[in-house]
Design a protein around this motif. Structure first.
Motif, short mmCIF file in Angstrom:
data_model
loop_
_atom_site.label_atom_id
_atom_site.label_comp_id
_atom_site.label_asym_id
_atom_site.label_seq_id
_atom_site.Cartn_x
_atom_site.Cartn_y
_atom_site.Cartn_z
N GLY A 40 9.73 -1.86 11.54
CA GLY A 40 8.93 -0.65 11.50
C GLY A 40 9.12 0.20 10.26
O GLY A 40 8.37 1.13 10.03
N ALA A 41 10.14 -0.11 9.43
CA ALA A 41 10.37 0.68 8.22
C ALA A 41 9.32 0.36 7.17
O ALA A 41 8.86 -0.77 7.05
CB ALA A 41 11.76 0.38 7.67
N LYS A 42 8.93 1.39 6.41
CA LYS A 42 7.92 1.20 5.37
C LYS A 42 8.47 1.31 3.96
O LYS A 42 7.73 1.18 3.00
CB LYS A 42 6.80 2.22 5.55
CG LYS A 42 5.92 1.96 6.75
CD LYS A 42 4.69 2.83 6.72
CE LYS A 42 3.73 2.49 7.84
NZ LYS A 42 2.47 3.27 7.76
N GLY A 43 9.75 1.58 3.83
CA GLY A 43 10.31 1.71 2.49
C GLY A 43 11.82 1.56 2.52
O GLY A 43 12.44 1.57 3.58
N GLY A 44 12.38 1.42 1.35
CA GLY A 44 13.82 1.29 1.26
C GLY A 44 14.30 1.40 -0.17
O GLY A 44 13.55 1.20 -1.12
N SER A 91 0.56 0.39 2.91
CA SER A 91 -0.17 -0.19 4.03
C SER A 91 0.29 -1.64 4.16
O SER A 91 1.20 -2.09 3.46
CB SER A 91 -1.68 -0.10 3.81
OG SER A 91 -2.07 -0.94 2.73
N GLU A 92 -0.33 -2.38 5.07
CA GLU A 92 0.05 -3.78 5.25
C GLU A 92 -0.24 -4.61 4.00
O GLU A 92 0.39 -5.65 3.78
CB GLU A 92 -0.70 -4.38 6.44
CG GLU A 92 -0.27 -3.82 7.79
CD GLU A 92 -0.96 -4.52 8.93
OE1 GLU A 92 -1.82 -5.39 8.65
OE2 GLU A 92 -0.67 -4.21 10.09
N THR A 139 10.22 1.18 -14.45
CA THR A 139 9.12 0.26 -14.15
C THR A 139 8.41 0.74 -12.89
O THR A 139 9.05 1.05 -11.88
CB THR A 139 9.62 -1.18 -13.94
OG1 THR A 139 10.26 -1.64 -15.13
CG2 THR A 139 8.46 -2.10 -13.62
N LEU A 140 7.08 0.77 -12.96
CA LEU A 140 6.25 1.09 -11.79
C LEU A 140 5.37 -0.12 -11.52
O LEU A 140 4.64 -0.58 -12.41
CB LEU A 140 5.39 2.32 -12.05
CG LEU A 140 4.40 2.70 -10.94
CD1 LEU A 140 5.15 3.05 -9.65
CD2 LEU A 140 3.50 3.84 -11.37
N ALA A 141 5.44 -0.67 -10.30
CA ALA A 141 4.67 -1.86 -9.95
C ALA A 141 3.87 -1.60 -8.68
O ALA A 141 4.36 -0.98 -7.73
CB ALA A 141 5.60 -3.05 -9.76
N ILE A 142 2.63 -2.11 -8.67
CA ILE A 142 1.74 -1.98 -7.52
C ILE A 142 1.24 -3.38 -7.16
O ILE A 142 0.81 -4.14 -8.02
CB ILE A 142 0.54 -1.06 -7.83
CG1 ILE A 142 1.04 0.34 -8.20
CG2 ILE A 142 -0.40 -0.99 -6.64
CD1 ILE A 142 -0.07 1.27 -8.67
N ASP A 143 1.32 -3.71 -5.87
CA ASP A 143 0.90 -5.03 -5.39
C ASP A 143 -0.16 -4.84 -4.30
O ASP A 143 0.12 -4.24 -3.26
CB ASP A 143 2.12 -5.79 -4.84
CG ASP A 143 1.78 -7.24 -4.52
OD1 ASP A 143 0.61 -7.64 -4.70
OD2 ASP A 143 2.70 -7.97 -4.08
N ARG A 144 -1.37 -5.35 -4.58
CA ARG A 144 -2.49 -5.24 -3.62
C ARG A 144 -2.90 -6.63 -3.19
O ARG A 144 -3.39 -7.43 -3.99
CB ARG A 144 -3.67 -4.51 -4.26
CG ARG A 144 -4.87 -4.32 -3.33
CD ARG A 144 -4.54 -3.30 -2.26
NE ARG A 144 -5.71 -2.91 -1.48
CZ ARG A 144 -6.09 -3.49 -0.34
NH1 ARG A 144 -5.40 -4.51 0.13
NH2 ARG A 144 -7.15 -3.06 0.31
#
Length: 229
Positions: free
Chosen positions: A4-8, A69-70, A115-120
């Motif tokens: 259920g966690a969304k971050g770490g 999100s998922e 570093t900033l990374a985004i994964d879609r």
């Protein structure tokens, strides 16, 4: 992460060693310059050194991952590298009054950045990743022989902090993948980078020659596109 966690948060720390090149170890392995040293000759180049140590780097990394999100994830990372025992040049006075220049572990540097990374993912057959690293890589020398070259040209050979010749402040990577499993696959990678440092050529005005600081210039920005299908 827990269910259920969304971050770490994550953290890494490591020690890394890189062996010196064979050239820096075995240059003048037959001691052919001894006769020149005994004669007081000073122009015999930079000698190798079988006793140099491996380059040593301590690296720290701290970051945070978050699932927006998922199908959408974001990663932010801060990193720092402390580089020691880089190969440089030292001068040794011989008993004949000559100077013996040889490679040894005297240079240093550091790298810091974010570093900033985004994964879609799963946007139909399309997956997109975007990352932007910003970093600063500085040290006292990019070339092991730079100290000897500066001394030969009458410049101050003492250590100072300048950008490495591989210092690239800005990099933007965009990767897009189209996939229909078992039928076809296509990908495009676009990489936009800022220019790396270089040393401008000396300019002469009348009887005066102006020698610019090492790596004081910047090459143009660049774009690289890779396509695969």
């Amino acid at each position: 992460y827990p269910v259920g966690a969304k971050g770490g948060v994550f953290f890494s720390y490591g020690h890394f060693y890189q062996l010196p090149s064979i050239e820096n170890i075995f240059r003048n392995s037959d001691y052919s310059v001894l006769a020149n040293l005994q004669a007081g000759e000073e122009r015999f180049g930079v000698l190798g050194n079988p006793d140099i140590d491996p380059q040593f780097t301590v690296q720290y990394e701290f970051g945070y991952k978050h699932a927006v999100s998922e199908d959408l994830g974001v990663v932010f990372t801060v990193f720092y590298k402390d580089i020691r025992d880089l190969v440089g040049v030292e001068f040794i006075d011989t008993y004949t009054g000559a100077e013996d220049a040889r490679v040894t572990n005297v240079d240093f540097g550091n790298v810091k950045g974010v570093t900033l990374a985004i994964d879609r993912r799963n946007l139909g057959p399309l997956t997109t990743t975007l990352d932007y690293p910003w970093e600063v890589a500085e040290g006292n020398s990019s070339d092991p022989r730079e100290t000897a070259t500066r001394a030969e040209n009458g410049q101050d050979p003492r250590p100072r902090l300048i950008p490495f010749d591989w210092d690239q402040r800005h990099t933007l990577n965009l990767a897009r993948t189209f996939l229909d499993p078992g039928r076809w696959f296509a990908s495009a990678i676009v990489r936009v980078v800022s220019g790396q440092p270089y040393t401008p050529a000396a300019s002469a005005t009348g009887a005066t020659v102006s020698i610019l600081e090492s790596n004081s210039g910047r090459k143009p920005n660049g774009v690289l596109v890779d396509l695969r299908g």
